[in-house]
Design a protein around this motif. Structure first.
Motif, PDB file in Angstrom:
ATOM      1  N   ALA A 165      -9.494 -56.545  26.413  1.00 60.01           N
ATOM      2  CA  ALA A 165     -10.249 -57.121  27.529  1.00 60.01           C
ATOM      3  C   ALA A 165     -10.368 -58.634  27.428  1.00 60.01           C
ATOM      4  CB  ALA A 165     -11.647 -56.497  27.565  1.00 60.01           C
ATOM      5  N   GLY A 217     -21.101 -61.096  30.137  1.00 60.74           N
ATOM      6  CA  GLY A 217     -21.014 -60.219  31.298  1.00 60.74           C
ATOM      7  C   GLY A 217     -22.364 -59.859  31.878  1.00 60.74           C
ATOM      8  N   VAL A 271     -12.647 -61.261  29.566  1.00 61.27           N
ATOM      9  CA  VAL A 271     -13.820 -61.798  28.875  1.00 61.27           C
ATOM     10  C   VAL A 271     -13.791 -63.325  28.863  1.00 61.27           C
ATOM     11  CG1 VAL A 271     -14.986 -61.966  26.636  1.00 61.27           C
ATOM     12  CG2 VAL A 271     -14.205 -59.745  27.471  1.00 61.27           C
ATOM     13  N   LEU A 297     -15.091 -64.355  32.029  1.00 62.91           N
ATOM     14  CA  LEU A 297     -16.552 -64.294  32.082  1.00 62.91           C
ATOM     15  C   LEU A 297     -17.191 -65.489  31.393  1.00 62.91           C
ATOM     16  CD1 LEU A 297     -17.234 -60.502  31.435  1.00 62.91           C
ATOM     17  CD2 LEU A 297     -17.370 -61.738  33.607  1.00 62.91           C
ATOM     18  N   ASN A 342     -14.534 -58.371  21.548  1.00 59.51           N
ATOM     19  CA  ASN A 342     -14.431 -58.346  23.003  1.00 59.51           C
ATOM     20  C   ASN A 342     -15.686 -57.765  23.642  1.00 59.51           C
ATOM     21  OD1 ASN A 342     -11.981 -59.598  23.464  1.00 59.51           O
ATOM     22  ND2 ASN A 342     -10.803 -57.709  23.511  1.00 59.51           N
ATOM     23  N   TYR A 391     -14.241 -59.259  37.544  1.00 62.43           N
ATOM     24  CA  TYR A 391     -13.728 -58.765  36.265  1.00 62.43           C
ATOM     25  C   TYR A 391     -12.347 -58.143  36.433  1.00 62.43           C
ATOM     26  CZ  TYR A 391     -13.736 -56.320  31.762  1.00 62.43           C
ATOM     27  OH  TYR A 391     -13.421 -55.862  30.503  1.00 62.43           O
ATOM     28  N   LEU A 425     -18.320 -59.449  26.140  1.00 60.31           N
ATOM     29  CA  LEU A 425     -18.622 -58.784  27.408  1.00 60.31           C
ATOM     30  C   LEU A 425     -20.124 -58.587  27.574  1.00 60.31           C
ATOM     31  CD1 LEU A 425     -17.817 -57.308  29.977  1.00 60.31           C
ATOM     32  CD2 LEU A 425     -17.267 -55.291  28.599  1.00 60.31           C
ATOM     33  N   THR A 438     -21.910 -53.784  33.303  1.00 58.68           N
ATOM     34  CA  THR A 438     -21.474 -54.264  31.989  1.00 58.68           C
ATOM     35  C   THR A 438     -21.538 -53.143  30.963  1.00 58.68           C
ATOM     36  OG1 THR A 438     -22.259 -56.504  32.483  1.00 58.68           O
ATOM     37  CG2 THR A 438     -21.912 -55.949  30.170  1.00 58.68           C
TER      38      THR A 438
END
Length: 213
Positions: free
Chosen positions: A127, A83, A131, A134, A75, A99, A79, A19
């Protein structure tokens, strides 16, 4: 043997803070595009350039390009929050596979839709799709977790996923704000399929079982 068995071969668990590595890479690319703005044309995803211009790397590189600091900040915040928890739960290798599979498929899907619609000047960057994926992964792995909206309103993670999915879906047809809502929705869909196909986990079943107890 199931036809899906080869796809479900697990990685040996390891954790190496992927991450943080992704965040550093995003920050580095943001700095690159800041000092060399034309690099966005090469790295962001444009359906015409990716196909006709043979820039086949764009479905990967677009995930690391951001349109501005706020775009990057939110983002990276998502994350970091989702993440890191997901990576610790499933291991860094599985996390990276999820991912990138989600992000790349979002880019290919988005690019294909806009290519066939003739929107050749559209550039996808950020992203967000991965994301959003996630967020779904977090809700599946930690179904009873509550996420605090604005730091004060507790919302169960599965409910938040459903709300965000509905908002992004309808925003695609009603909001003309330059946001890639379609990529956000596809991030949720592709991660859902990842759980079903790769991990043999059905998110809806997980949520039902968690709230029956």
């Amino acid at each position: 043997m199931s036809l899906l068995s080869p796809l479900r071969h697990p990685f040996r668990y390891s954790f190496f803070n992927a991450t943080l590595l992704l965040i550093v890479l995003n920050l580095s690319v943001y700095f690159l595009t800041f000092v060399w703005p034309n690099s966005r044309v090469l790295l962001a995803l444009n359906p015409f350039l990716a196909l006709e211009g043979k820039m086949f790397w764009q479905p990967v590189t677009y995930m690391f390009v951001h349109g501005g600091f706020n775009h990057l900040f939110f983002n990276m915040l998502g994350l970091l929050f989702f993440g890191l928890a997901v990576e610790r739960a499933i291991g860094s290798k599985e996390f990276l596979l999820m991912y990138f599979v989600t992000g790349i498929l979002c880019g290919i899907f988005y690019g294909a839709v806009y290519f066939f619609l003739g929107y050749y000047r559209v550039f996808l960057m950020g992203a967000s799709g991965a994301v959003y994926g996630l967020l779904l992964a977090y809700a599946v792995i930690f179904p009873k977790s509550k996420i605090f909206i604005w730091g004060i309103i507790p919302v169960p993670a599965p409910l938040l996923v459903c709300l965000y999915g509905a908002i992004e879906f309808f925003s695609q047809f009603t909001a003309f704000d330059g946001v890639a809502h379609l990529a956000h929705v596809s991030g949720l869909v592709f991660t859902w399929l990842y759980f079903v196909i790769r991990m043999g986990v059905h998110p809806l079943r997980v949520w039902k079982d968690s709230y029956r107890r």
